[in-house]
Design a protein around this motif. Structure first.
Motif, PDB file in Angstrom:
ATOM      1  N   ASP A 128       0.821  -1.229  -0.086  1.00  0.00           N
ATOM      2  CA  ASP A 128       0.029  -0.112   0.097  1.00  0.00           C
ATOM      3  C   ASP A 128       0.945   1.303  -0.140  1.00  0.00           C
ATOM      4  N   HIS A 130       2.533   1.645  -3.398  1.00  0.00           N
ATOM      5  CA  HIS A 130       1.320   2.095  -4.419  1.00  0.00           C
ATOM      6  C   HIS A 130       0.983   3.397  -4.200  1.00  0.00           C
ATOM      7  N   GLU A 131       0.936   4.045  -2.860  1.00  0.00           N
ATOM      8  CA  GLU A 131       0.590   5.454  -2.630  1.00  0.00           C
ATOM      9  C   GLU A 131       1.900   6.407  -3.334  1.00  0.00           C
ATOM     10  N   SER A 163       1.964   9.115  -6.295  1.00  0.00           N
ATOM     11  CA  SER A 163       2.062  10.556  -5.636  1.00  0.00           C
ATOM     12  C   SER A 163       2.300  11.698  -6.981  1.00  0.00           C
TER      13      SER A 163
END
Length: 113
Positions: free
Chosen positions: A14, A17-18, A22
Motif C-alpha cells: 500500500d 502504491h501510494e 503521488s
C-alpha cells in the motif's frame, strides 16, 4: 538482520502504491523522461551520422587535419567526448531537478513504514 532492519520494517504494498501514484513521483518521472528521451535521441542520431559518414563518405572522413589525424579520427574521439559531456550534464540535471523530488518520495515512504 541488523537492528536497524527491525526498527524500520520494509514498506508495504500500500505504501509503495501510494508513492507510485503521488504527484512527486509523477513529477520525477516527467522530469527524467524530459531529459533522457531527447538526449538519447540526439546522441543516437549523432552516432548514426558518424557511422554513415564512416561507411559512405570515405573521402570526407580521410581528410587530413594535422599530420596523420583525419576527420574520421576526430569525429570518433568526439563520440567519447560527447558521452562524458552527456554524463556530466545529466549529473548536474539530476542533482538540481531529480534528487530533491526523489528525496521527498523516499522520505514519504520511510515515514509511512
Amino acid at each position: 538482520m541488523s537492528t536497524t532492519d527491525s526498527a524500520n520494517p520494509p514498506p508495504t504494498d500500500d505504501i509503495w502504491h501510494e508513492a507510485h501514484t503521488s504527484e512527486d513521483f509523477a513529477l520525477l518521472r516527467r522530469r527524467l523522461r524530459a531529459f533522457v528521451f531527447p538526449v538519447s535521441a540526439l546522441f543516437l542520431v549523432w552516432y548514426l551520422v558518424y557511422v554513415l559518414l564512416a561507411d559512405y563518405a570515405h573521402g570526407f572522413m580521410s581528410i587530413k587535419l594535422v599530420g596523420n589525424i583525419n576527420v574520421g579520427l576526430v569525429l570518433g574521439l568526439l563520440q567519447f567526448v560527447s558521452t562524458f559531456a552527456i554524463t556530466t550534464i545529466y549529473v548536474r540535471y539530476a542533482n538540481r531537478n531529480l534528487d530533491p523530488v526523489a528525496e521527498r518520495v523516499r522520505a514519504r515512504v520511510e515515514d509511512a513504514s
